[in-house]
Motif scaffolding. Structure first.
Motif, PDB file in Angstrom:
ATOM      1  N   LYS A 120      -9.724  -5.765   2.985  1.00 41.20           N
ATOM      2  CA  LYS A 120      -8.512  -6.480   3.400  1.00 41.20           C
ATOM      3  C   LYS A 120      -7.888  -7.288   2.256  1.00 41.20           C
ATOM      4  O   LYS A 120      -7.491  -8.433   2.421  1.00 41.20           O
ATOM      5  CB  LYS A 120      -8.797  -7.398   4.590  1.00 41.20           C
ATOM      6  N   LYS A 132       8.258   0.192  -0.997  1.00 43.48           N
ATOM      7  CA  LYS A 132       7.610  -0.358   0.192  1.00 43.48           C
ATOM      8  C   LYS A 132       6.278   0.358   0.362  1.00 43.48           C
ATOM      9  O   LYS A 132       6.237   1.560   0.560  1.00 43.48           O
ATOM     10  CB  LYS A 132       8.488  -0.147   1.424  1.00 43.48           C
ATOM     11  N   THR A 141       1.561 -10.392  -4.786  1.00 41.52           N
ATOM     12  CA  THR A 141       2.710 -11.180  -4.329  1.00 41.52           C
ATOM     13  C   THR A 141       3.262 -11.955  -5.508  1.00 41.52           C
ATOM     14  O   THR A 141       2.610 -12.087  -6.536  1.00 41.52           O
ATOM     15  CB  THR A 141       2.303 -12.160  -3.203  1.00 41.52           C
ATOM     16  N   ASP A 195       0.958   0.547   3.645  1.00 43.13           N
ATOM     17  CA  ASP A 195       0.147  -0.341   4.467  1.00 43.13           C
ATOM     18  C   ASP A 195       0.051  -1.714   3.812  1.00 43.13           C
ATOM     19  O   ASP A 195       0.578  -1.935   2.725  1.00 43.13           O
ATOM     20  CB  ASP A 195      -1.243   0.242   4.757  1.00 43.13           C
ATOM     21  N   GLN A 196      -0.649  -2.624   4.460  1.00 47.74           N
ATOM     22  CA  GLN A 196      -0.701  -4.014   4.024  1.00 47.74           C
ATOM     23  C   GLN A 196      -1.678  -4.256   2.874  1.00 47.74           C
ATOM     24  O   GLN A 196      -1.463  -5.120   2.042  1.00 47.74           O
ATOM     25  CB  GLN A 196      -1.101  -4.897   5.214  1.00 47.74           C
ATOM     26  N   TYR A 197      -2.750  -3.476   2.815  1.00 45.37           N
ATOM     27  CA  TYR A 197      -3.835  -3.792   1.899  1.00 45.37           C
ATOM     28  C   TYR A 197      -3.831  -2.908   0.660  1.00 45.37           C
ATOM     29  O   TYR A 197      -3.338  -1.792   0.687  1.00 45.37           O
ATOM     30  CB  TYR A 197      -5.170  -3.690   2.630  1.00 45.37           C
ATOM     31  N   ASN A 224      -4.999  -8.280   0.034  1.00 39.37           N
ATOM     32  CA  ASN A 224      -3.547  -8.229   0.089  1.00 39.37           C
ATOM     33  C   ASN A 224      -2.980  -7.675  -1.210  1.00 39.37           C
ATOM     34  O   ASN A 224      -3.562  -7.823  -2.281  1.00 39.37           O
ATOM     35  CB  ASN A 224      -2.965  -9.612   0.370  1.00 39.37           C
ATOM     36  N   ARG A 225      -1.838  -7.069  -1.092  1.00 39.73           N
ATOM     37  CA  ARG A 225      -1.145  -6.522  -2.252  1.00 39.73           C
ATOM     38  C   ARG A 225      -0.610  -7.663  -3.122  1.00 39.73           C
ATOM     39  O   ARG A 225      -0.537  -8.799  -2.674  1.00 39.73           O
ATOM     40  CB  ARG A 225      -0.009  -5.621  -1.790  1.00 39.73           C
TER      41      ARG A 225
END
Length: 171
Positions: free
Chosen positions: A83, A95, A88, A98-100, A85-86
């Motif tokens: 998990k 885009k 920031t 997915d989130q991870y 995060n990408r």
């Protein structure tokens, strides 16, 4: 080294890679390279070799299919487990799907495919690994992965290719 230290190094490397005035031009080029790692090309290459390469096309296709079948659930499990995060606060030019971010699926799949191609067609070794490296690096330059994400992804892809060679007796 603690995970926080790795994260700090990753952020610094990503910031360095993305801190130049040519981001838009580089991103345009990287989008094209990254798209070659979306998966469609893998199936097309496998299908072409299956149809037109009588010596080892069928074995290549079957081995790739087996590799990707083994790899995909483990990859998805690792994404959910870590998990991470990408990036920031850095430029992002696409885009993400997915989130991870950990591991990089594009990097893993590209290196899995490159390893398969190099195993069955050794003359392609340099070309396919340059291509796979381009796919991996493009993910950092597009702002959707850290360097450690692509390194773990590359290792995962190569590892699953060799696992498949071992399981199928291709060694």
């Amino acid at each position: 080294m603690k995970l926080q230290g790795i994260a700090a190094i990753d952020y610094a490397l990503s910031n360095y890679c993305l801190a130049h005035r040519f981001n838009r031009q580089v991103a345009f080029f990287c989008k094209g390279i990254s798209r070659t790692g979306d998966g469609h090309l893998y199936f097309l290459v496998g299908l072409l070799l299956l149809c037109f390469e009588p010596d080892s096309g069928a074995v290549f296709f079957g081995t790739c299919l087996f590799s990707f079948t083994l790899w995909l659930p483990i990859y998805m499990l690792l994404k959910r487990l870590f998990k991470r995060n990408r990036p920031t606060n850095l430029p992002c030019f696409i885009k993400p799907s997915d989130q991870y971010s950990l591991p990089s699926g594009h990097s893993a799949a590209a290196f899995l495919m490159a390893t398969q191609l190099a195993w069955f067609y050794p003359l392609l070794f340099a070309y396919v690994f340059i291509w796979a490296s381009g796919v991996a690096i493009s993910r950092v330059l597009l702002g959707v992965h850290f360097v450690s994400d692509i390194l773990v992804g590359a290792g995962l892809g190569v590892g699953f290719a060799y696992l498949t060679f071992w399981l199928t007796g291709a060694f």
